[in-house]
Design a protein around this motif. Sequence first.
Motif, mmCIF file in Angstrom:
data_model
loop_
_atom_site.group_PDB
_atom_site.id
_atom_site.type_symbol
_atom_site.label_atom_id
_atom_site.label_comp_id
_atom_site.label_asym_id
_atom_site.label_seq_id
_atom_site.Cartn_x
_atom_site.Cartn_y
_atom_site.Cartn_z
ATOM 1 N N ASP A 136 0.849 -1.191 0.000
ATOM 2 C CA ASP A 136 0.000 0.000 0.000
ATOM 3 C C ASP A 136 0.887 1.245 0.000
ATOM 4 O OD1 ASP A 136 -1.830 2.040 0.325
ATOM 5 O OD2 ASP A 136 -2.937 1.058 1.938
ATOM 6 N N SER A 137 1.228 1.722 -1.191
ATOM 7 C CA SER A 137 2.147 2.856 -1.309
ATOM 8 C C SER A 137 1.496 4.176 -0.929
ATOM 9 C CB SER A 137 2.700 2.952 -2.741
ATOM 10 O OG SER A 137 1.656 3.190 -3.679
ATOM 11 N N GLN A 138 0.165 4.176 -0.725
ATOM 12 C CA GLN A 138 -0.510 5.382 -0.254
ATOM 13 C C GLN A 138 -0.450 5.505 1.264
ATOM 14 O OE1 GLN A 138 -1.821 7.794 -2.320
ATOM 15 N NE2 GLN A 138 -0.827 6.542 -3.885
ATOM 16 N N ARG A 139 -0.119 4.417 1.931
ATOM 17 C CA ARG A 139 -0.143 4.412 3.397
ATOM 18 C C ARG A 139 1.237 4.148 3.996
ATOM 19 N NH1 ARG A 139 -4.793 0.884 5.536
ATOM 20 N NH2 ARG A 139 -5.921 2.859 5.429
ATOM 21 N N TYR A 140 2.045 3.320 3.327
ATOM 22 C CA TYR A 140 3.323 2.909 3.883
ATOM 23 C C TYR A 140 4.468 3.318 2.961
ATOM 24 C CZ TYR A 140 0.019 -0.193 6.264
ATOM 25 O OH TYR A 140 -1.048 -0.695 6.959
ATOM 26 N N ALA A 141 5.671 3.440 3.543
ATOM 27 C CA ALA A 141 6.847 3.848 2.772
ATOM 28 C C ALA A 141 8.060 3.057 3.235
ATOM 29 C CB ALA A 141 7.104 5.347 2.952
ATOM 30 N N ILE A 142 9.054 2.982 2.377
ATOM 31 C CA ILE A 142 10.291 2.276 2.708
ATOM 32 C C ILE A 142 11.101 3.104 3.698
ATOM 33 C CG2 ILE A 142 12.486 1.433 1.795
ATOM 34 C CD1 ILE A 142 10.996 0.901 -0.863
ATOM 35 N N PHE A 143 11.463 2.461 4.781
ATOM 36 C CA PHE A 143 12.312 3.056 5.814
ATOM 37 C C PHE A 143 13.647 2.330 5.747
ATOM 38 C CE2 PHE A 143 12.371 4.965 10.266
ATOM 39 C CZ PHE A 143 13.671 4.593 10.575
ATOM 40 N N ASP A 144 14.694 3.009 5.317
ATOM 41 C CA ASP A 144 15.999 2.354 5.228
ATOM 42 C C ASP A 144 17.097 3.302 5.691
ATOM 43 O OD1 ASP A 144 16.369 4.121 3.114
ATOM 44 O OD2 ASP A 144 16.317 2.584 1.553
ATOM 45 N N SER A 145 18.339 2.885 5.527
ATOM 46 C CA SER A 145 19.454 3.681 6.040
ATOM 47 C C SER A 145 19.546 5.032 5.347
ATOM 48 C CB SER A 145 20.766 2.911 5.870
ATOM 49 O OG SER A 145 21.029 2.619 4.513
ATOM 50 N N ARG A 146 19.149 5.113 4.078
ATOM 51 C CA ARG A 146 19.267 6.383 3.359
ATOM 52 C C ARG A 146 18.156 7.358 3.729
ATOM 53 N NH1 ARG A 146 21.170 5.422 -2.847
ATOM 54 N NH2 ARG A 146 20.785 7.654 -2.843
ATOM 55 N N THR A 147 16.924 6.872 3.826
ATOM 56 C CA THR A 147 15.847 7.806 4.163
ATOM 57 C C THR A 147 15.984 8.325 5.586
ATOM 58 O OG1 THR A 147 14.378 5.952 4.766
ATOM 59 C CG2 THR A 147 14.211 6.819 2.511
ATOM 60 N N SER A 148 16.342 7.453 6.526
ATOM 61 C CA SER A 148 16.490 7.896 7.909
ATOM 62 C C SER A 148 17.706 8.807 8.068
ATOM 63 C CB SER A 148 16.580 6.700 8.856
ATOM 64 O OG SER A 148 17.663 5.861 8.540
ATOM 65 N N LEU A 149 18.801 8.486 7.368
ATOM 66 C CA LEU A 149 19.981 9.331 7.402
ATOM 67 C C LEU A 149 19.652 10.727 6.874
ATOM 68 C CD1 LEU A 149 23.166 9.416 7.800
ATOM 69 C CD2 LEU A 149 23.289 8.954 5.347
ATOM 70 N N ALA A 150 18.932 10.784 5.764
ATOM 71 C CA ALA A 150 18.602 12.071 5.161
ATOM 72 C C ALA A 150 17.729 12.918 6.077
ATOM 73 C CB ALA A 150 17.906 11.854 3.820
ATOM 74 N N LEU A 151 16.698 12.316 6.673
ATOM 75 C CA LEU A 151 15.824 13.078 7.561
ATOM 76 C C LEU A 151 16.578 13.570 8.793
ATOM 77 C CD1 LEU A 151 12.518 11.011 7.384
ATOM 78 C CD2 LEU A 151 12.893 13.326 6.497
ATOM 79 N N ASN A 152 17.396 12.713 9.376
ATOM 80 C CA ASN A 152 18.177 13.126 10.535
ATOM 81 C C ASN A 152 19.153 14.240 10.177
ATOM 82 O OD1 ASN A 152 17.036 11.417 12.469
ATOM 83 N ND2 ASN A 152 18.426 9.742 11.995
ATOM 84 N N ALA A 153 19.814 14.104 9.022
ATOM 85 C CA ALA A 153 20.762 15.133 8.593
ATOM 86 C C ALA A 153 20.051 16.465 8.355
ATOM 87 C CB ALA A 153 21.480 14.680 7.322
ATOM 88 N N ALA A 154 18.861 16.406 7.775
ATOM 89 C CA ALA A 154 18.090 17.633 7.556
ATOM 90 C C ALA A 154 17.726 18.290 8.890
ATOM 91 C CB ALA A 154 16.834 17.328 6.750
ATOM 92 N N MET A 155 17.364 17.476 9.873
ATOM 93 C CA MET A 155 17.040 18.010 11.193
ATOM 94 C C MET A 155 18.249 18.699 11.828
ATOM 95 S SD MET A 155 14.699 14.950 12.766
ATOM 96 C CE MET A 155 12.992 14.749 12.283
ATOM 97 N N VAL A 156 19.409 18.073 11.708
ATOM 98 C CA VAL A 156 20.624 18.694 12.246
ATOM 99 C C VAL A 156 20.897 20.019 11.550
ATOM 100 C CG1 VAL A 156 23.138 18.433 12.464
ATOM 101 C CG2 VAL A 156 21.635 16.492 12.960
ATOM 102 N N PRO A 167 19.414 2.312 10.388
ATOM 103 C CA PRO A 167 20.105 1.059 10.063
ATOM 104 C C PRO A 167 21.533 1.378 9.635
ATOM 105 C CG PRO A 167 17.943 1.161 9.016
ATOM 106 C CD PRO A 167 18.218 2.529 9.567
ATOM 107 N N MET A 168 22.454 0.471 9.877
ATOM 108 C CA MET A 168 23.857 0.723 9.544
ATOM 109 C C MET A 168 24.025 1.003 8.059
ATOM 110 S SD MET A 168 26.885 1.227 10.501
ATOM 111 C CE MET A 168 26.674 0.783 12.226
ATOM 112 N N PRO A 169 24.560 2.172 7.713
ATOM 113 C CA PRO A 169 24.701 2.524 6.304
ATOM 114 C C PRO A 169 25.951 1.923 5.680
ATOM 115 C CG PRO A 169 25.500 4.321 7.663
ATOM 116 C CD PRO A 169 24.991 3.254 8.611
#
Length: 233
Positions: A136-156, A167-169
């Motif tokens: 269900d691409s309207q409800r769920y999304a892939i959570f991986d090392s790149r997406t989490s890294l990018a969001l965290n980096a943007a927050m910083v 996850p370990m990149p």
Amino acid sequence: MQRSVYDDDKCAAIWTALVKKQDYHWRIDNSAKVKLSEILLEPFASNDDLFGNDLGSAVRLRDKLSSIMKGGDRVQATQVGVWIIADWGGIRSGKSIIPNWIESLSFNDQPSVLKFVDKMGTVRISSWSKILAFVDSQRYAIFDSRTSLALNAAMVRVHMQPKFFMPMPRGNKRVEAMKVINSKSESLLGGFEEYLFLLGRFVELGLAISILDAERTIFAAADDTAKKMLESH
């Protein structure tokens, strides 16, 4: 998770701090394409429009496989689940557990999915989130090392405390960025539900047209977002 944590201004700031590219590249080997045709019992040429790098191709691929995952043929659903993680996603270790995941999930029953998500936490999140994102691409999304890294980096970059489990990149630069992010937070506990909440806020604010669009935008330039963060630290 309180909605106020991601109010409009904070969401806009995070989105602005993400480096965004229009080009999204995800290489799929011909062998993976052939294997999917065999699973679907369809001619190879009939699936050419599923493998482009554009958003439309991604929607068609996920919609097509979603119908199988939600259908009654659990054998074929399992084959598709393995293909999503191992052949499309390139995660070839730990494949033996995937049939158990498919067997325990009822994709037409959201409480079943939420129970699974709660049970798994962040364990192998890069793998099972791919299955849910295809279901269900309207409800769920892939959570991986790149997406989490990018969001965290943007927050910083906007002086917010990073939130998301990483996850370990792969790659020295990503590991270097991960060290900086870890130094900015006592704990990175944000998991799948918080991730979906934030992506949903991006859609609500008109910053992305869908959860899938948000996922792809974040993923596509994740390394550049991390690089920008490193340049300022």
